[in-house]
Design a protein around this motif. Structure first.
Motif, short mmCIF file in Angstrom:
data_model
loop_
_atom_site.label_atom_id
_atom_site.label_comp_id
_atom_site.label_asym_id
_atom_site.label_seq_id
_atom_site.Cartn_x
_atom_site.Cartn_y
_atom_site.Cartn_z
N CYS A 17 0.86 -1.29 0.18
CA CYS A 17 -0.20 -0.19 0.04
C CYS A 17 0.79 1.10 -0.08
O CYS A 17 0.39 2.45 0.15
CB CYS A 17 -0.85 -0.07 1.21
SG CYS A 17 -2.05 -1.35 1.24
N THR A 22 -5.57 2.93 2.72
CA THR A 22 -6.25 2.87 1.46
C THR A 22 -7.60 2.12 1.61
O THR A 22 -7.75 1.63 2.68
CB THR A 22 -5.41 1.75 0.89
OG1 THR A 22 -5.71 1.63 -0.48
CG2 THR A 22 -5.00 0.65 1.50
N ASP A 23 -8.31 2.19 0.61
CA ASP A 23 -9.32 1.17 0.44
C ASP A 23 -9.05 0.16 -0.21
O ASP A 23 -8.58 -0.02 -1.19
CB ASP A 23 -10.78 1.91 -0.24
CG ASP A 23 -11.16 3.51 0.45
OD1 ASP A 23 -11.17 3.41 1.68
OD2 ASP A 23 -11.41 4.20 -0.21
N ILE A 24 -9.37 -1.03 0.11
CA ILE A 24 -8.98 -2.27 -0.17
C ILE A 24 -9.84 -3.44 -0.05
O ILE A 24 -10.76 -3.46 1.31
CB ILE A 24 -7.63 -2.64 0.44
CG1 ILE A 24 -6.95 -4.05 -0.38
CG2 ILE A 24 -7.65 -2.88 2.06
CD1 ILE A 24 -5.47 -4.24 0.29
N GLN A 25 -10.07 -4.30 -0.67
CA GLN A 25 -10.91 -5.68 -0.59
C GLN A 25 -10.09 -6.64 0.14
O GLN A 25 -9.11 -6.81 0.03
CB GLN A 25 -11.20 -6.10 -2.24
CG GLN A 25 -12.26 -5.16 -2.81
CD GLN A 25 -12.62 -5.69 -4.08
OE1 GLN A 25 -12.18 -6.81 -4.57
NE2 GLN A 25 -13.90 -5.41 -4.58
N GLU A 28 -7.95 -8.88 -2.12
CA GLU A 28 -6.67 -8.40 -2.47
C GLU A 28 -5.71 -8.72 -1.25
O GLU A 28 -4.43 -8.99 -1.42
CB GLU A 28 -6.76 -6.95 -2.65
CG GLU A 28 -5.48 -6.36 -3.13
CD GLU A 28 -5.66 -5.02 -3.34
OE1 GLU A 28 -4.51 -4.04 -3.71
OE2 GLU A 28 -6.89 -4.50 -3.56
N TRP A 55 -8.47 -1.41 11.07
CA TRP A 55 -9.20 -2.04 9.93
C TRP A 55 -10.68 -1.92 10.15
O TRP A 55 -11.21 -2.10 11.13
CB TRP A 55 -8.82 -3.53 10.12
CG TRP A 55 -9.64 -4.38 9.31
CD1 TRP A 55 -10.41 -5.34 9.71
CD2 TRP A 55 -9.57 -4.52 7.78
NE1 TRP A 55 -10.98 -6.04 8.65
CE2 TRP A 55 -10.46 -5.75 7.38
CE3 TRP A 55 -8.73 -3.73 6.89
CZ2 TRP A 55 -10.56 -5.76 5.95
CZ3 TRP A 55 -9.04 -4.07 5.56
CH2 TRP A 55 -9.96 -5.16 5.15
N ALA A 58 -15.80 -3.85 5.42
CA ALA A 58 -17.24 -3.50 4.77
C ALA A 58 -17.85 -4.71 4.75
O ALA A 58 -17.48 -5.78 4.39
CB ALA A 58 -16.81 -2.82 3.42
N LYS A 63 -16.94 -5.88 -1.20
CA LYS A 63 -17.09 -4.38 -0.96
C LYS A 63 -15.33 -3.93 -0.59
O LYS A 63 -14.59 -4.64 0.01
CB LYS A 63 -17.86 -4.27 0.12
CG LYS A 63 -19.19 -4.52 0.12
CD LYS A 63 -19.97 -3.62 -1.01
CE LYS A 63 -21.36 -3.68 -0.97
NZ LYS A 63 -22.17 -2.71 -1.80
N LEU A 64 -15.46 -2.47 -0.51
CA LEU A 64 -14.07 -2.06 -0.26
C LEU A 64 -13.87 -1.60 1.24
O LEU A 64 -14.76 -0.92 1.77
CB LEU A 64 -13.72 -0.73 -0.81
CG LEU A 64 -13.31 -0.84 -2.44
CD1 LEU A 64 -13.32 0.58 -3.10
CD2 LEU A 64 -12.28 -1.66 -2.80
N SER A 65 -12.73 -2.13 1.99
CA SER A 65 -12.67 -1.90 3.31
C SER A 65 -11.51 -0.88 3.72
O SER A 65 -10.86 -0.61 2.75
CB SER A 65 -12.28 -3.16 4.21
OG SER A 65 -13.37 -4.11 4.07
N LYS A 66 -11.67 -0.28 4.70
CA LYS A 66 -10.73 0.85 5.04
C LYS A 66 -9.70 0.46 5.98
O LYS A 66 -9.76 -0.49 6.78
CB LYS A 66 -11.33 2.11 5.85
CG LYS A 66 -10.52 3.18 6.09
CD LYS A 66 -10.38 3.77 4.75
CE LYS A 66 -9.63 5.22 4.87
NZ LYS A 66 -9.32 5.79 3.51
#
Length: 566
Positions: A17, A22-25, A28, A55, A58, A63-66
């Motif tokens: 990152c 970052t917003d991440i699935q 990933e 963490w 979502a 969905k994108l998590s933070k």
């Protein structure tokens, strides 16, 4: 503690990152960490518990998590390194810092020294070995003697100027040439809360009779509470001074001691032992101390491997031998390290061998076989007598040894940083004369004297007074075990004559000359002792003593006050 693998997983995510929130699935993250969704969640939870990330998952697949980074890679590595340091794991601390010795130095430097922790003033000091024998009734090394003086009290003590002062006895008097009376302080307690009783002092003093220094104790009695009478078999004008010896500290009764008393003894001194193991010694100020309570709440001595010790505190010899800075105060120790020859049951019973060894094993020739950088790093200087400034060595040309193909034994304490190096130099020198060497190394259990021909010994006297040689000669030096009985008796008689008042000054020079000129011992080197002011920071009154330390109970931390602008 978090595992090294967790640190690697954090660094992998951090790198992926670019260290940015970052917003991440979650999918990933599983690809980056090469693990399942379940394991990825476990890793993320652990990273959050460590305080390294935040963490915010979502709801729903895809969905994108933070993912927020609360610390960077260096912060995590340094925090882990500090936590390893708390466990004494210097090697592991170096590993998490990618074997970067410079980073480790910075971490250790920030961790040691003067600290504030939970409202307490803490001093953390590095040392190269554990301090594992702190019972003053047993043989102790130089640094252990210093710690014992912080933990125990005697009837009398020496102050920072080596002047005799009251301690557990608030005053005393000479009733006659062979009768001393001591008046004890009431209300003194041991660190475990047990009261110090008059009978405890009587028992302690009676036990001293087994030592040469106190063999003239005939009886110890108490006619009434807080009064102790000591009766001697011969006059001793300086008996209160003798009671400042570490062996005369007042200890807890045998019936109240635990199995680990040697490691964690209980005294009545300014500091009590909170913990002592292979990793660190922790001393805590004793609130019930009968004197002035120490201003520094806790002192921690950390065991730092020799491989890393030079990174922590630079050798004090460097500013002295080269360009001495104002930030350091150093001086030579009041004694020396020496080679003790076995003239009673070893090879030196033959005067020809005693003379050969004294000439062949002189410090100048031995130091030629020791790397110069080692001599400088360890801060040692050739000794020509027992004390600095004395010149008693009389060298003659070295002739061939009296007999060929001879093997001698050399004993030394293997944990000392200089002794193994010196022992190898001895072997090299003697090999050139066709003499083989067998080494006897030891830690706490001393070798049998009859098995030793040459013994590498430190003096380790605790003050700068000339009469400190009395206790060393009679009980701490092992000279009695390796010298002819008539010689040892003659040297002890010199001490007794001084104690009886026949000489105003202690016969230190006479003893020094006789010990060297009789080929009983060979002076080797003096050590530079001092306190690094840069490392002590705001620590005040940190004056180096004869044991190479400073009195913990006398130092204090000067606050760094911000000046108000006018």
């Amino acid at each position: 503690m978090s595992s090294p693998r967790l640190r690697v997983q954090f660094e992998t995510l951090f790198k992926h990152c670019d260290g940015k929130d970052t917003d991440i699935q979650l999918e990933e993250i599983t690809d980056v960490l090469c693990c399942t969704r379940r394991n990825a969640r476990i890793v993320l939870n652990k990273l959050e518990e460590e305080g390294w990330i935040e963490w915010h998952p979502a709801a729903g697949r895809g969905k994108l998590s933070k993912l927020n980074f609360k610390q960077n890679r260096n912060d995590v590595s340094e925090n882990l390194a500090r936590r390893y340091l708390e466990e004494g794991k210097i090697g592991q601390a170096l590993t998490v810092l990618d074997s970067d010795a410079g980073k480790l130095t910075q971490v250790i430097q920030r961790y040691l020294g003067v600290q504030y922790q939970e409202g307490e003033q803490v001093i953390r000091l590095p040392y190269y070995r554990p301090l594992s024998m702190l019972n003053p009734s047993k043989s102790m090394r130089r640094s252990e003697q210093h710690i014992a003086c912080q933990v125990f009290s005697g009837l009398t003590r020496l102050d920072d100027h080596d002047k005799l002062q009251p301690d557990l006895a608030h005053t005393w008097q000479s009733v006659s040439d062979t009768h001393w009376r001591f008046y004890l302080r009431p209300g003194v307690r041991f660190h475990n809360g047990e009261p110090l009783l008059t009978e405890h002092v009587v028992v302690n003093l009676l036990a001293l009779e087994s030592l040469n220094m106190f063999s003239h104790i005939k009886d110890v009695t108490s006619s009434e509470n807080w009064v102790v009478d000591v009766f001697l078999t011969r006059p001793d004008k300086h008996f209160p001074l003798a009671l400042t010896e570490s062996s005369a500290k007042i200890t807890l009764p045998q019936s109240l001691r635990g199995e680990d008393y040697d490691l964690k003894p209980i005294g009545t001194g300014p500091y009590r032992i909170e913990a002592n193991n292979e990793k660190r010694l922790v001393l805590h100020a004793f609130d019930g101390y009968f004197g002035f309570r120490p201003l520094v709440d806790r002192v921690e001595v950390w065991v730092v491997d020799e491989a890393y010790s030079s990174m922590v505190y630079p050798s004090l010899s460097k500013p002295v031998m080269a360009d001495r800075g104002e930030s350091d105060e150093v001086e030579l120790d009041p004694g020396c390290t020496y080679l003790l020859l076995n003239r009673r049951s070893g090879i030196a019973t033959d005067p020809r061998w005693a003379i050969f060894l004294s000439n062949a094993l002189n410090a100048s020739d031995l130091f030629a076989h020791i790397p110069k950088e080692k001599v400088i790093d360890l801060g040692v200087l050739h000794a020509y007598g027992l004390k600095p400034g004395w010149y008693d060595i009389k060298l003659s040309p070295v002739e061939a040894p009296p007999t060929n193909n001879k093997e001698i034994t050399v004993a030394y304490h293997f944990q000392h940083p200089m002794f193994p190096i010196l022992a190898k130099a001895i072997a090299k020198v003697l090999k050139s004369y066709g003499v083989a060497v067998e080494f006897i190394t030891y830690d706490h259990t001393l070798p049998e004297p009859e098995n030793v021909d040459v013994w590498i010994k430190p003096m380790g006297i605790s003050n700068n007074r000339d009469d400190a040689l009395a206790g060393w000669l009679m009980d701490y030096s092992d000279i009695e075990l390796l010298s002819p009985l008539d010689d040892f008796d003659e040297w002890c008689q010199l001490v007794d004559q001084w104690r009886a008042g026949e000489h105003d000054a202690f016969p230190a020079r006479q003893l020094g000359k006789q010990l060297v000129n009789s080929y009983q011992l060979i002076p080797m080197f003096h050590c530079w002792l001092g306190v690094n002011k840069d490392q002590c920071g705001t620590l005040q009154n940190a004056k180096c003593n004869a044991l190479g330390w400073f009195d913990f109970s006398q130092v204090w931390v000067k606050p760094e006050l911000n000046r108000l602008s006018s």
